[in-house]
Design an enzyme around this catalytic site. Structure first.
Site, PDB file in Angstrom:
ATOM      1  N   ASP A 117       2.283   1.500   2.667  1.00 22.55           N
ATOM      2  CA  ASP A 117       3.522   0.729   2.565  1.00 22.55           C
ATOM      3  C   ASP A 117       2.433   0.369   4.504  1.00 22.55           C
ATOM      4  O   ASP A 117       4.482   0.129   5.342  1.00 22.55           O
ATOM      5  CB  ASP A 117       4.637   1.781   3.106  1.00 22.55           C
ATOM      6  CG  ASP A 117       5.200   1.611   1.514  1.00 22.55           C
ATOM      7  OD1 ASP A 117       5.650   0.507   1.119  1.00 22.55           O
ATOM      8  OD2 ASP A 117       5.724   2.828   1.126  1.00 22.55           O
ATOM      9  N   ASP A 175       7.229  -3.636  -5.525  1.00 23.74           N
ATOM     10  CA  ASP A 175       7.935  -3.248  -3.532  1.00 23.74           C
ATOM     11  C   ASP A 175       5.889  -3.889  -2.597  1.00 23.74           C
ATOM     12  O   ASP A 175       6.267  -4.159  -1.327  1.00 23.74           O
ATOM     13  CB  ASP A 175       8.053  -1.725  -3.299  1.00 23.74           C
ATOM     14  CG  ASP A 175       8.674  -1.066  -4.060  1.00 23.74           C
ATOM     15  OD1 ASP A 175       8.071  -1.722  -4.932  1.00 23.74           O
ATOM     16  OD2 ASP A 175       9.214   0.030  -3.387  1.00 23.74           O
TER      17      ASP A 175
END
Ligand code: GLY
Length: 407
Positions: A117, A175
């Site tokens: 991330d 994602d």
């Protein structure tokens, strides 16, 4: 005759002084957008004065307290990024100052190696900071973070590893498409072509393994790290493994649109348009275009009417559609759809009133429904993509930014 010649000379001189171009026509801002930017300027200033740098507001707990994101939280970059976008939309210099403070508090994120991330964390904060200010002091953190993200790429599997949880072998979540934007940018900025190759390889592998024939996507694909063989396809945050988790569809749409913008590989554009079709034509998309947290929730545990909406999914979809609209011949259908989303999000049903909602902008998002986590709450990433979408909307509609500034 003389008069005509004089006019021509005058107009030519005016054009030259105007950087060889006619001035871009500026359109007035619609009322809903003016109202929204008033709320944005008020809430972001209040939030920046209320929360501490490095402890960024993430969501509201069921007991009414604010859940904050520390420096290792995957959402930590969104609040500084929202401040940067808020500054761009409103011209409020206080927001730029606060954005700088909240960005620099994330300096240690550059040392993280255990997360995919890093794009969300660093590109949304430091990336926007550098884009807006061109201040080179933001670059070292961006260089370190990009290297750590790239290190998670395994060429044997052809993807970046998402999670380090021990019960998966080599999990990749949809994602993760979002974090590729950071690698494309860093590849160019730091002259690292391997980053760009890794990003495109990840996108191609994901295109092959994450998608169903209707262009909806699984959430997680687990790979054998030694052979690249697909071991399992799951939807960890969706209602069932075969369901279409709403935000996941948004991440995919945004990801392939952005990959096309960076590579001009038409396979990525076709993928983005097919995902857009799945979302826009979905029979269970509500009238206001804010999806329930999973498109298939009606099949399993609740009716769509009672299931909470996910404003974060809508904001990601709106931002992605606006980007997509600029990359195709006739993007009007994407702009129109995104505009409907933005009008809904900017209505009383979703946009907070000044001083309410713990200074978040949007209400009614869902983090992870099945894990009883962040249900029907504001979310920092809903606010971030809402602001980004508004910024893109303003650019596409050539809206005069002066119309949105207070003074
Ligand atoms: N990236 C985590 C989520 O979308 O919930």
């Amino acid at each position: 005759m003389m008069k005509k010649a004089f006019c021509l000379v005058w107009l030519t001189a005016a054009m030259i002084l105007n950087c060889y171009a006619w001035p871009i026509p500026q359109n007035p801002a619609p009322q809903w957008l003016k109202n929204a930017t008033d709320v944005i300027e008020f809430q972001l200033n209040k939030a920046a004065n209320t929360y501490k740098p490095g402890q960024n507001p993430r969501s509201i707990n069921p007991n009414g307290t604010v859940r904050t994101a520390g420096v290792t939280d995957w959402t930590t970059g969104f609040f500084p990024g929202s401040l940067w976008y808020g500054y761009e939309l409103t011209g409020d210099k206080n927001l730029a100052q606060q954005a700088r403070k909240f960005t620099l508090a994330l300096d240690t994120v550059r040392n993280i190696t255990s997360s995919h991330d890093l794009g969300f964390m660093l590109y949304c904060s430091y990336g926007n900071a550098f884009r807006i200010t061109a201040d080179k002091n933001y670059l070292p953190a961006l260089a370190d973070g990009a290297q750590h993200l790239y290190n998670r790429f395994n060429p044997k599997v052809g993807v970046i590893k998402s999670w380090d949880f021990s019960w998966w072998h080599y999990p990749v979540i949809i994602d993760n498409m979002m974090n590729l934007e950071y690698l494309y940018w860093a590849g160019k900025e730091f002259k690292k072509p391997d980053y760009i190759i890794a990003a495109s390889t990840h996108a191609s592998t994901t295109m092959k393994n994450h998608f169903r024939p209707d262009f909806s996507s699984y959430h997680v694909v687990d790979y054998d790290p030694n052979t690249g063989k697909v071991l399992a396809k799951r939807t960890h945050q969706g209602v069932t493994d075969e369901s279409a988790w709403a935000r996941g569809q948004g991440w995919g749409l945004y990801g392939y649109t952005m990959c096309y913008a960076n590579t001009k590989n038409t396979a990525f554009l076709t993928q983005a348009e097919n995902i857009a079709k799945f979302i826009m034509n979905h029979p269970r998309m509500p009238k206001d275009k804010i999806p329930v947290w999973d498109f298939d929730v009606h099949n399993a545990m609740d009716t769509a009417e009672r299931a909470p909406r996910d404003a974060s999914a809508a904001a990601v979809i709106a931002s992605a559609l606006l980007d997509l609209s600029t990359q195709v011949k006739d993007g009007k259908k994407y702009v129109d759809y995104a505009e409907e989303i933005l009008k809904s999000l900017s209505s009383e049903a979703y946009l907070a009133k000044q001083g309410e909602n713990k200074y978040f902008l949007l209400k009614h998002s869902v983090g992870a429904f099945l894990y009883n986590s962040e249900i029907d709450t504001p979310l920092d990433y809903a606010d971030y993509y809402y602001l980004e979408a508004l910024k893109r909307y303003v650019a596409i509609k050539k809206i005069d930014l002066k119309d949105l500034a207070k003074s």
